[in-house]
Structure formats: structure tokens, C-alpha cells
Design a protein around this motif. Sequence first.
Motif, PDB file in Angstrom:
ATOM      1  N   ASN A   9       0.872  -1.182   0.000  1.00 17.42           N
ATOM      2  CA  ASN A   9       0.000   0.000   0.000  1.00 17.42           C
ATOM      3  C   ASN A   9       0.904   1.225   0.000  1.00 17.42           C
ATOM      4  OD1 ASN A   9      -1.779   2.064   0.488  1.00 17.42           O
ATOM      5  ND2 ASN A   9      -2.202   1.500   2.623  1.00 17.42           N
ATOM      6  N   GLY A 172       2.254   2.255  10.572  1.00 17.09           N
ATOM      7  CA  GLY A 172       3.167   3.382  10.421  1.00 17.09           C
ATOM      8  C   GLY A 172       3.834   3.827  11.711  1.00 17.09           C
ATOM      9  N   LEU A 230      -0.015  -6.933   4.308  1.00 18.09           N
ATOM     10  CA  LEU A 230      -0.314  -5.651   3.655  1.00 18.09           C
ATOM     11  C   LEU A 230       0.745  -4.687   4.188  1.00 18.09           C
ATOM     12  CD1 LEU A 230      -2.046  -3.878   1.850  1.00 18.09           C
ATOM     13  CD2 LEU A 230      -3.649  -3.578   3.727  1.00 18.09           C
ATOM     14  N   ILE A 231       1.552  -4.189   3.274  1.00 20.49           N
ATOM     15  CA  ILE A 231       2.777  -3.501   3.660  1.00 20.49           C
ATOM     16  C   ILE A 231       2.684  -2.030   3.287  1.00 20.49           C
ATOM     17  CG2 ILE A 231       5.316  -3.626   3.513  1.00 20.49           C
ATOM     18  CD1 ILE A 231       3.904  -6.336   4.237  1.00 20.49           C
TER      19      ILE A 231
HETATM   20  C1  PEP Z   1      -0.666   0.216   5.843  1.00 19.33           C
HETATM   21  O1  PEP Z   1      -0.682   1.390   5.507  1.00 19.33           O
HETATM   22  O2  PEP Z   1      -1.589  -0.526   5.471  1.00 19.33           O
HETATM   23  C2  PEP Z   1       0.432  -0.278   6.660  1.00 19.33           C
HETATM   24  C3  PEP Z   1       0.374  -1.494   7.095  1.00 19.33           C
HETATM   25  O3  PEP Z   1       1.461   0.599   6.902  1.00 19.33           O
HETATM   26  P1  PEP Z   1       2.875   0.266   7.600  1.00 19.33           P
HETATM   27  O4  PEP Z   1       3.376  -1.030   7.016  1.00 19.33           O
HETATM   28  O5  PEP Z   1       3.739   1.423   7.270  1.00 19.33           O
HETATM   29  O6  PEP Z   1       2.606   0.125   9.064  1.00 19.33           O
END
Ligand code: PEP
Length: 249
Positions: A9, A172, A230-231
Motif C-alpha cells: 500500500n 506506520g 499488507l505492507i
Molecule cells: C498500511 O498502511 O496498510 C500499513 C500497514 O502501513 P505500515 O506497514 O507502514 O505500518
Amino acid sequence: MRKKLVAGNWKMHGSLQQNAALLERIKAAMSGLTCDVAVCPPYPYLGQVQSILAGSVVTWGAQSVSEHAAGAFTGEVAASMLVEFGCRYVLVGHSERRALFGETDEVVAAKFAAAQKIGLIPVLCVGETLAEREAGMTAAVVTRQLSAVLNRSGVAAMASAVVAYEPVWAIGTGVTASPVQAQEVHAVIRARVGALDVVVANGLRILYGGSVKPQNASELFGQADIDGGLIGGAALVADDFLAICQAAN
Ligand code: PEP
């Protein structure tokens, strides 16, 4: 056996130049990977992603979608438009959409239905805030968010959907849910679906999201009910994203 999925993402990040470099790196690193890989750029870059990734195994999606099919909804994007840009997935109910743009469970369920109606695979994001976790409400919150979709679309809809458990306090922040904490909630999600249909529940991919990094991905993805990630932040750095994909292999 569920095939793992790693989806990036990008949130509101990127430029034509940065995206091209990132996508070329990802595309070139796919041989030998057994998991599914997807990227979710901001809307204006979907055409660029479609042209760079054409013919590659990497798929893509959008970060949100309108619940309406067409009409006077300035600033919105319809599911049919995403299909024209080759999207396979669309995120619905990301916690930033819920918290910053007022998306209720019902709106998220409507977006899920609109996406699925046109053949997109919705990635339904669910997750509790820190206050909700501390109040012992994690299972109740996640079940409520999931139930809104189940009540509207029925359990069969989950056969062509993905769920992402994303604790809000982990997104985040650099703070990751421990593999045990994440597994616990993933099991709750699978059990909720399983109470309605065991076969659908067993086939459902449930991703974990929230500060996944190369250092913690293997242990998270090794849990029985965690089917990939989901990254967010790490999806913008080719080396990190690819290391996470390797961890899902
Ligand atoms: C996200 O925005 O869906 C997310 C998981 O962000 P992060 O990996 O930066 O925590």
C-alpha cells in the motif's frame, strides 16, 4: 494450502520517476517467488503501473473505491474505472479511510459490494485502535467490522475476497503486533467466517498489516492463520519489499 499474498500500500507517495524505478526492481525479482505480489499505488499512477507491469506476474490494485457505480460524485473513482486500468484488488476500509474520511462499517460494506460486483477482489481492512485493545475490545471491534460485510454480502462473498488485519496502533508506528497477538486475531476472523461456512473460511486469505519489516516478516508469516502481509512504509523501498516477499515464500 492458501497461497500467500504480499500487497504494498503506497498510500499517498510516489512520482512517475520513483514508481518506475521501484516497479522495475520488483518486476525483475519475481522469478523463484511462490507467493502472489501486488502493489496499490495512488489512482493517477494506475496507468503507469498497468503499462510497466503488463505481462509480469505482479498484480496491482487501488487504495479505495466509490460505493457508487457512476454519477455526480466529484472526486470519487468507480470500480469499473479501476477494472479498465487492470486492477485486480482494491483496499476497502483501511483505517486511514475510516478515521480520516469518516468511512463507517456500512460505507465500507457498500464499497466491498461495489468492488466485488464488478469483479475486483476487495481487501477488507479491519483492526482496533490502541484504546480499544486496552479496553479488551479487539475481538469485538474486528468482528463488528467483518460482520457489516458478511451481513450485506453474505459469507459466499468471502470466497473471492481478502481480509487484512491491521491494528491501528501498529500502522506506520514501527510497533508491530507480536506474532502471537496477530495470530490470535486472525484466528478470531477465520472462526467468525467459519461459523457460517468452514470451506470458505479455510480458503480465506487473511493478511497482517502494521509495521511489517524484513526483520519481522518471517515470524509473522509463519503463523497458522497469517497468509501474507499488507505492507505500507516498507513497500516503498524495493529491497525491503522484496525481502518481505521472500519471507512469504
Ligand atoms: C498500511 O498502511 O496498510 C500499513 C500497514 O502501513 P505500515 O506497514 O507502514 O505500518
